[in-house]
Design a protein around this motif. Structure first.
Motif, PDB file in Angstrom:
ATOM      1  N   ALA A   1       0.779  -1.191  -0.010  1.00 43.21           N
ATOM      2  CA  ALA A   1      -0.144   0.013   0.105  1.00 43.21           C
ATOM      3  C   ALA A   1       0.684   1.160  -0.042  1.00 43.21           C
ATOM      4  N   ILE A   2       1.861   1.328   0.797  1.00 40.27           N
ATOM      5  CA  ILE A   2       2.761   2.255   0.797  1.00 40.27           C
ATOM      6  C   ILE A   2       3.305   2.704  -0.601  1.00 40.27           C
ATOM      7  N   VAL A   3       3.907   1.630  -1.013  1.00 40.50           N
ATOM      8  CA  VAL A   3       4.682   1.652  -2.367  1.00 40.50           C
ATOM      9  C   VAL A   3       3.498   2.125  -3.532  1.00 40.50           C
ATOM     10  N   ALA A   4       2.319   1.636  -3.430  1.00 35.45           N
ATOM     11  CA  ALA A   4       1.534   1.834  -4.555  1.00 35.45           C
ATOM     12  C   ALA A   4       0.797   3.316  -4.332  1.00 35.45           C
ATOM     13  N   TYR A   5       0.699   3.841  -3.307  1.00 32.44           N
ATOM     14  CA  TYR A   5       0.182   5.231  -3.022  1.00 32.44           C
ATOM     15  C   TYR A   5       1.189   6.188  -2.993  1.00 32.44           C
ATOM     16  N   ARG A   6       2.523   5.936  -2.525  1.00 31.18           N
ATOM     17  CA  ARG A   6       3.715   7.101  -2.661  1.00 31.18           C
ATOM     18  C   ARG A   6       4.776   6.888  -3.768  1.00 31.18           C
ATOM     19  N   GLN A   7       4.480   5.932  -4.795  1.00 32.71           N
ATOM     20  CA  GLN A   7       5.744   5.621  -5.507  1.00 32.71           C
ATOM     21  C   GLN A   7       5.943   6.797  -6.178  1.00 32.71           C
ATOM     22  N   PRO A   8       7.220   6.983  -6.882  1.00 34.35           N
ATOM     23  CA  PRO A   8       8.313   6.007  -6.372  1.00 34.35           C
ATOM     24  C   PRO A   8       8.614   6.384  -5.009  1.00 34.35           C
ATOM     25  N   VAL A   9       8.966   5.065  -4.239  1.00 37.03           N
ATOM     26  CA  VAL A   9       9.338   5.315  -2.862  1.00 37.03           C
ATOM     27  C   VAL A   9      10.731   4.478  -2.613  1.00 37.03           C
ATOM     28  N   THR A  10      11.391   4.722  -1.513  1.00 35.52           N
ATOM     29  CA  THR A  10      12.526   3.821  -1.265  1.00 35.52           C
ATOM     30  C   THR A  10      12.456   3.000  -0.216  1.00 35.52           C
ATOM     31  N   ARG A  11      13.375   1.901  -0.041  1.00 36.00           N
ATOM     32  CA  ARG A  11      12.936   1.131   1.240  1.00 36.00           C
ATOM     33  C   ARG A  11      13.189   1.912   2.494  1.00 36.00           C
ATOM     34  N   ALA A  12      13.833   2.791   2.477  1.00 36.16           N
ATOM     35  CA  ALA A  12      14.015   3.699   3.974  1.00 36.16           C
ATOM     36  C   ALA A  12      12.677   4.384   4.181  1.00 36.16           C
TER      37      ALA A  12
END
Length: 170
Positions: free
Chosen positions: A94-105
């Motif tokens: 969900a974090i990746v989907a809504y905030r992409q592009p996103v880092t692991r940190a």
């Protein structure tokens, strides 16, 4: 043969998502005309209750089966579903989907825990992929969702994600 039918034919045989520019080049047509044909195809699939859909991610497009027919397609092809995603994997997805592009940190900052394992799981299942590198020290990997993510969740694009509810301060 109409441009719309030709575009549909190329999408049918394409082994991966393509850009309208690639379609236009192959068909020796204007990109604007190809975009119009894609819009007409998309409307026809949605209005006609058909078993196919156009799926878009960024500037790429591909022809996919309708989400409603997914279980029948899987049974027909003999595909076994892997187990459901864990709560941790769903959170990270969900974090990746809504905030992409996103880092692991960045994923870890939201979740509050190490997310190496869940990101590896999501990459392994083809739901998340490396989409680039952040231009800062260490050049961390940027993650984004894949076409497989869109297919699994029955979305035509990430724009169809439901809106996030605002967290109420208590």
């Amino acid at each position: 043969m109409e441009l719309e039918a030709l575009v549909e034919s190329l999408l049918f045989v394409a082994d991966q998502a393509v850009t309208p520019g690639q379609l236009a080049k192959a068909l020796e047509a204007e990109e604007v005309a190809v975009e119009e044909a894609l819009s007409a195809l998309d409307a026809g699939y949605l209005e006609g209750g058909r078993g196919l859909r156009l799926q878009r991610k960024g500037d790429r497009v591909q022809l996919v089966t309708a989400p409603e027919s997914g279980s029948f397609v899987q049974r027909f092809l003999g595909l076994e579903l892997s187990g459901p995603l864990s709560q941790a994997a769903l959170e990270a997805l969900a974090i990746v989907a809504y905030r992409q592009p996103v880092t692991r940190a960045q994923v870890e900052a939201v979740r509050g825990v190490n997310s190496d394992g869940v990101l590896r799981t999501l990459v392994g299942r083809g739901l998340v992929e490396e989409v680039g590198r952040l231009e800062q020290v260490g050049r961390p990997i940027l993650y984004g969702t894949t076409f497989e993510f869109l297919q699994q969740f029955g979305l035509r694009s990430v724009d169809e994600l439901p809106p996030l509810e605002e967290a109420s301060a208590s």
